[in-house]
Structure formats: C-alpha cells, structure tokens
Motif scaffolding. Structure first.
Motif, mmCIF file in Angstrom:
data_model
loop_
_atom_site.group_PDB
_atom_site.id
_atom_site.type_symbol
_atom_site.label_atom_id
_atom_site.label_comp_id
_atom_site.label_asym_id
_atom_site.label_seq_id
_atom_site.Cartn_x
_atom_site.Cartn_y
_atom_site.Cartn_z
ATOM 1 N N MET A 274 60.032 -26.898 35.421
ATOM 2 C CA MET A 274 61.283 -26.907 36.118
ATOM 3 C C MET A 274 61.761 -28.358 36.185
ATOM 4 O O MET A 274 61.006 -29.246 36.570
ATOM 5 C CB MET A 274 61.051 -26.322 37.523
ATOM 6 C CG MET A 274 62.236 -26.293 38.379
ATOM 7 S SD MET A 274 62.059 -25.510 40.015
ATOM 8 C CE MET A 274 60.385 -25.064 40.160
ATOM 9 N N LYS A 275 63.009 -28.584 35.836
ATOM 10 C CA LYS A 275 63.591 -29.925 35.898
ATOM 11 C C LYS A 275 64.286 -30.103 37.241
ATOM 12 O O LYS A 275 65.065 -29.262 37.665
ATOM 13 C CB LYS A 275 64.595 -30.129 34.770
ATOM 14 C CG LYS A 275 63.965 -30.197 33.411
ATOM 15 C CD LYS A 275 65.022 -30.473 32.362
ATOM 16 C CE LYS A 275 64.387 -30.569 30.996
ATOM 17 N NZ LYS A 275 65.387 -30.902 29.974
ATOM 18 N N LEU A 276 63.972 -31.222 37.895
ATOM 19 C CA LEU A 276 64.500 -31.485 39.226
ATOM 20 C C LEU A 276 65.125 -32.873 39.309
ATOM 21 O O LEU A 276 64.693 -33.798 38.617
ATOM 22 C CB LEU A 276 63.382 -31.410 40.266
ATOM 23 C CG LEU A 276 62.558 -30.132 40.326
ATOM 24 C CD1 LEU A 276 61.412 -30.296 41.304
ATOM 25 C CD2 LEU A 276 63.430 -28.963 40.714
ATOM 26 N N TYR A 277 66.119 -33.006 40.177
ATOM 27 C CA TYR A 277 66.667 -34.297 40.561
ATOM 28 C C TYR A 277 66.397 -34.435 42.050
ATOM 29 O O TYR A 277 66.807 -33.580 42.848
ATOM 30 C CB TYR A 277 68.172 -34.389 40.279
ATOM 31 C CG TYR A 277 68.759 -35.685 40.756
ATOM 32 C CD1 TYR A 277 68.630 -36.834 39.986
ATOM 33 C CD2 TYR A 277 69.410 -35.790 41.979
ATOM 34 C CE1 TYR A 277 69.149 -38.044 40.433
ATOM 35 C CE2 TYR A 277 69.921 -36.984 42.422
ATOM 36 C CZ TYR A 277 69.785 -38.112 41.637
ATOM 37 O OH TYR A 277 70.282 -39.313 42.080
ATOM 38 N N ILE A 278 65.696 -35.471 42.449
ATOM 39 C CA ILE A 278 65.246 -35.630 43.822
ATOM 40 C C ILE A 278 66.039 -36.724 44.532
ATOM 41 O O ILE A 278 66.232 -37.814 43.993
ATOM 42 C CB ILE A 278 63.742 -35.988 43.858
ATOM 43 C CG1 ILE A 278 62.931 -34.954 43.091
ATOM 44 C CG2 ILE A 278 63.256 -36.144 45.292
ATOM 45 C CD1 ILE A 278 63.092 -33.535 43.563
ATOM 46 N N GLN A 279 66.463 -36.417 45.752
ATOM 47 C CA GLN A 279 67.124 -37.404 46.605
ATOM 48 C C GLN A 279 66.245 -37.618 47.836
ATOM 49 O O GLN A 279 66.293 -36.854 48.790
ATOM 50 C CB GLN A 279 68.505 -36.917 47.039
ATOM 51 C CG GLN A 279 69.217 -37.912 47.927
ATOM 52 C CD GLN A 279 70.536 -37.360 48.443
ATOM 53 O OE1 GLN A 279 71.122 -36.458 47.868
ATOM 54 N NE2 GLN A 279 70.999 -37.914 49.536
ATOM 55 N N PRO A 280 65.406 -38.655 47.825
ATOM 56 C CA PRO A 280 64.550 -38.915 48.986
ATOM 57 C C PRO A 280 65.333 -39.542 50.127
ATOM 58 O O PRO A 280 66.438 -40.046 49.943
ATOM 59 C CB PRO A 280 63.513 -39.890 48.436
ATOM 60 C CG PRO A 280 64.186 -40.556 47.289
ATOM 61 C CD PRO A 280 65.179 -39.579 46.741
ATOM 62 N N GLY A 281 64.744 -39.494 51.325
ATOM 63 C CA GLY A 281 65.362 -40.129 52.484
ATOM 64 C C GLY A 281 66.502 -39.337 53.093
ATOM 65 O O GLY A 281 67.293 -39.891 53.856
ATOM 66 N N ALA A 282 66.588 -38.041 52.802
ATOM 67 C CA ALA A 282 67.648 -37.199 53.376
ATOM 68 C C ALA A 282 67.291 -36.816 54.810
ATOM 69 O O ALA A 282 66.171 -37.026 55.262
ATOM 70 C CB ALA A 282 67.822 -35.942 52.519
#
Length: 84
Positions: A1-9
């Motif tokens: 699975m390809k993911l784009y992660i936005q940390p610190g939300a």
C-alpha cells in the motif's frame, strides 16, 4: 500500500487520496521513528492484525511510504472506519 504521511497532526486519521497515495495524518512527531511506530500501530489496529504483520517496506525517512499488511481482516475500507 502506498501512503503519504503527515506527522504532527492534531489526531491520527485517514485524510484522502493524494496523487495515488493514501494520505494519513499522524498525531506523532517525526522524531526518532515515533511517526513510523504510530503508523504501524494505527494500521495494525484498523486491519485487526498483530503488529508483526505490518511492515514498512520503503520510506522510513520519507513522507512517502510503502507498507505491507499480511492477512488483513478487511479491505481498504477499514481505514475509513472510526475505530481506534
């Protein structure tokens, strides 16, 4: 699975699909692998599998990640459930 992660939300949740990648917002900061660990825990809970069944294949130091989940209990739709 390809993911784009936005940390610190503010909270951990699935946001949308972004350029062919599923965007996930993580409450964990991108420090000392905390975001990667939080991602694995989040996915394991959603797919109802042990942590060892979720592996980060590519992108340990990137927002773009490839994750493999072995023997998931459901399809991608479980990511959009309200379960924690």
């Amino acid at each position: 699975m390809k993911l784009y992660i936005q940390p610190g939300a503010r909270q951990t949740k699935v946001a949308d699909i972004r350029e062919g990648e599923l965007k996930i917002k993580l409450a964990a900061p991108p420090v000392d692998g905390k975001a990667n660990s939080a991602l694995i825990v989040f996915l394991a809970r959603r797919f109802n599998v042990p942590l060892k069944y979720v592996s980060l294949r590519h992108g340990t130091q990137s927002r773009h990640k490839v994750v493999e989940i072995c023997q998931p209990s459901g399809g991608p739709e479980v990511l959009f459930s309200e379960k924690n």
